[in-house]
Design a protein around this motif. Structure first.
Motif, PDB file in Angstrom:
ATOM      1  N   ALA A  55      35.428  -8.003  34.143  1.00 17.25           N
ATOM      2  CA  ALA A  55      36.496  -8.894  34.610  1.00 17.25           C
ATOM      3  C   ALA A  55      37.828  -8.629  33.923  1.00 17.25           C
ATOM      4  CB  ALA A  55      36.091 -10.351  34.368  1.00 17.25           C
ATOM      5  N   THR A  56      38.895  -8.725  34.696  1.00 17.31           N
ATOM      6  CA  THR A  56      40.240  -8.769  34.128  1.00 17.31           C
ATOM      7  C   THR A  56      40.712 -10.213  34.045  1.00 17.31           C
ATOM      8  OG1 THR A  56      41.213  -8.466  36.327  1.00 17.31           O
ATOM      9  CG2 THR A  56      40.921  -6.484  34.955  1.00 17.31           C
ATOM     10  N   HIS A  57      40.163 -11.046  34.932  1.00 20.42           N
ATOM     11  CA  HIS A  57      40.492 -12.466  35.014  1.00 20.42           C
ATOM     12  C   HIS A  57      39.193 -13.254  35.116  1.00 20.42           C
ATOM     13  CE1 HIS A  57      44.012 -10.345  36.544  1.00 20.42           C
ATOM     14  NE2 HIS A  57      44.732 -11.422  36.280  1.00 20.42           N
ATOM     15  N   LEU A  58      39.173 -14.438  34.511  1.00 24.02           N
ATOM     16  CA  LEU A  58      37.996 -15.305  34.559  1.00 24.02           C
ATOM     17  C   LEU A  58      38.383 -16.682  35.057  1.00 24.02           C
ATOM     18  CD1 LEU A  58      36.499 -14.507  31.051  1.00 24.02           C
ATOM     19  CD2 LEU A  58      35.454 -13.895  33.222  1.00 24.02           C
ATOM     20  N   ILE A  59      37.462 -17.284  35.765  1.00 27.61           N
ATOM     21  CA  ILE A  59      37.592 -18.697  36.120  1.00 27.61           C
ATOM     22  C   ILE A  59      36.293 -19.360  35.680  1.00 27.61           C
ATOM     23  CG2 ILE A  59      37.755 -20.400  37.961  1.00 27.61           C
ATOM     24  CD1 ILE A  59      39.311 -18.298  39.583  1.00 27.61           C
ATOM     25  N   PHE A  60      36.417 -20.384  34.871  1.00 28.66           N
ATOM     26  CA  PHE A  60      35.260 -21.186  34.494  1.00 28.66           C
ATOM     27  C   PHE A  60      35.234 -22.415  35.382  1.00 28.66           C
ATOM     28  CE2 PHE A  60      35.430 -18.694  30.636  1.00 28.66           C
ATOM     29  CZ  PHE A  60      34.091 -18.579  30.270  1.00 28.66           C
ATOM     30  N   ALA A  61      34.160 -22.579  36.153  1.00 26.59           N
ATOM     31  CA  ALA A  61      33.936 -23.781  36.956  1.00 26.59           C
ATOM     32  C   ALA A  61      32.981 -24.644  36.146  1.00 26.59           C
ATOM     33  CB  ALA A  61      33.344 -23.431  38.312  1.00 26.59           C
ATOM     34  N   VAL A  62      33.477 -25.770  35.653  1.00 27.21           N
ATOM     35  CA  VAL A  62      32.712 -26.570  34.693  1.00 27.21           C
ATOM     36  C   VAL A  62      32.594 -28.026  35.115  1.00 27.21           C
ATOM     37  CG1 VAL A  62      33.346 -25.080  32.754  1.00 27.21           C
ATOM     38  CG2 VAL A  62      34.748 -27.062  33.269  1.00 27.21           C
ATOM     39  N   PRO A  63      31.416 -28.597  34.898  1.00 23.36           N
ATOM     40  CA  PRO A  63      31.323 -30.056  34.996  1.00 23.36           C
ATOM     41  C   PRO A  63      31.803 -30.653  33.677  1.00 23.36           C
ATOM     42  CG  PRO A  63      29.170 -29.134  34.535  1.00 23.36           C
ATOM     43  CD  PRO A  63      30.122 -27.976  34.689  1.00 23.36           C
ATOM     44  N   VAL A  64      32.333 -31.846  33.740  1.00 23.50           N
ATOM     45  CA  VAL A  64      32.801 -32.536  32.539  1.00 23.50           C
ATOM     46  C   VAL A  64      31.843 -33.683  32.241  1.00 23.50           C
ATOM     47  CG1 VAL A  64      34.675 -33.924  31.557  1.00 23.50           C
ATOM     48  CG2 VAL A  64      35.197 -31.900  32.939  1.00 23.50           C
ATOM     49  N   TYR A  65      31.280 -33.667  31.034  1.00 23.48           N
ATOM     50  CA  TYR A  65      30.376 -34.713  30.574  1.00 23.48           C
ATOM     51  C   TYR A  65      30.900 -35.257  29.251  1.00 23.48           C
ATOM     52  CZ  TYR A  65      27.061 -32.395  33.732  1.00 23.48           C
ATOM     53  OH  TYR A  65      26.454 -31.825  34.824  1.00 23.48           O
ATOM     54  N   ASN A  66      30.998 -36.555  29.123  1.00 26.42           N
ATOM     55  CA  ASN A  66      31.399 -37.181  27.864  1.00 26.42           C
ATOM     56  C   ASN A  66      32.685 -36.571  27.310  1.00 26.42           C
ATOM     57  OD1 ASN A  66      29.149 -38.962  27.766  1.00 26.42           O
ATOM     58  ND2 ASN A  66      27.892 -37.236  27.117  1.00 26.42           N
ATOM     59  N   PHE A  67      33.678 -36.406  28.164  1.00 24.75           N
ATOM     60  CA  PHE A  67      34.998 -35.921  27.783  1.00 24.75           C
ATOM     61  C   PHE A  67      34.984 -34.492  27.239  1.00 24.75           C
ATOM     62  CE2 PHE A  67      34.975 -40.520  27.540  1.00 24.75           C
ATOM     63  CZ  PHE A  67      36.018 -40.836  28.387  1.00 24.75           C
ATOM     64  N   ASP A  68      34.080 -33.652  27.726  1.00 27.21           N
ATOM     65  CA  ASP A  68      34.017 -32.255  27.293  1.00 27.21           C
ATOM     66  C   ASP A  68      33.343 -31.431  28.391  1.00 27.21           C
ATOM     67  OD1 ASP A  68      34.349 -30.053  25.657  1.00 27.21           O
ATOM     68  OD2 ASP A  68      33.170 -30.864  23.995  1.00 27.21           O
ATOM     69  N   VAL A  69      33.524 -30.108  28.325  1.00 26.82           N
ATOM     70  CA  VAL A  69      32.827 -29.221  29.255  1.00 26.82           C
ATOM     71  C   VAL A  69      31.347 -29.210  28.893  1.00 26.82           C
ATOM     72  CG1 VAL A  69      34.879 -27.800  29.638  1.00 26.82           C
ATOM     73  CG2 VAL A  69      33.211 -27.106  27.900  1.00 26.82           C
ATOM     74  N   ASN A  70      30.514 -28.768  29.813  1.00 28.40           N
ATOM     75  CA  ASN A  70      29.074 -28.782  29.563  1.00 28.40           C
ATOM     76  C   ASN A  70      28.661 -27.739  28.526  1.00 28.40           C
ATOM     77  OD1 ASN A  70      29.419 -26.538  31.301  1.00 28.40           O
ATOM     78  ND2 ASN A  70      27.456 -26.864  32.289  1.00 28.40           N
ATOM     79  N   ALA A  71      27.487 -27.924  27.984  1.00 26.05           N
ATOM     80  CA  ALA A  71      26.970 -27.042  26.933  1.00 26.05           C
ATOM     81  C   ALA A  71      26.779 -25.609  27.425  1.00 26.05           C
ATOM     82  CB  ALA A  71      25.658 -27.598  26.387  1.00 26.05           C
TER      83      ALA A  71
END
Length: 162
Positions: A55-71
């Motif tokens: 990759a030259t570019h990344l996109i993180f698709a994340v759920p948000v739990y307890n005011f933070d990204v997932n583990a």
């Protein structure tokens, strides 16, 4: 000349994940534009190192739990941080409510400071209200994903290791 390649890392492990819907829509837009890309779904992708390095570019698709990204998102940078070095990174966030909109910042800071990633300051933050009939992305959120992709792809990719 570095060939642009966007890797979308869909980090939710939930079978009915809305952040996965965001990731799939971003992949669809990239496909329509003819942009080389890979969609990594952590629910079924055993090998991350090679696609992350490509990759030259990344996109993180994340759920948000307890005011933070997932583990699972955090585990990606723990296990593969070196492969992320110097990449341009954007975020697609799905949360249960409006109050967690700054939740991705700790994760972004780690990418920026530990791995010298270039962070796109425009990220997508979606809640249940951004989906029609629970499974379809609403027009506003589709537009925000397009804006994120436009911003992500502006200019040249940073020089890796430069």
């Amino acid at each position: 000349m570095v060939t642009t390649h966007v890797t979308i890392v869909a980090t939710s492990l939930d079978a009915s994940s809305k952040s996965q819907l965001l990731a799939r829509h971003a992949a669809k837009v990239l496909e329509e534009r003819g942009v080389s890309h890979t969609l990594l779904d952590l629910r079924d992708t055993p090998e991350l190192a090679a696609p992350l390095k490509q990759a030259t570019h990344l996109i993180f698709a994340v759920p948000v739990y307890n005011f933070d990204v997932n583990a699972a998102a955090k585990q990606v940078i723990e296990d593969h941080g070196g492969a992320l070095e110097g990449k341009t990174v954007g975020f697609l966030c799905q949360a249960g409510g409006q109050r967690s909109y700054m939740s991705v910042l700790g994760f972004a800071n780690s990418l920026m400071l530990d791995f010298r990633c270039w962070i796109v300051p425009r990220f997508v933050y979606a809640t249940g209200n951004d989906f029609e009939e629970g499974e379809q992305l609403g027009e506003t959120i589709r537009g925000r994903i397009t804006e994120l992709l436009d911003t992500l792809m502006q200019g040249n990719s940073p020089v890796i290791g430069g």
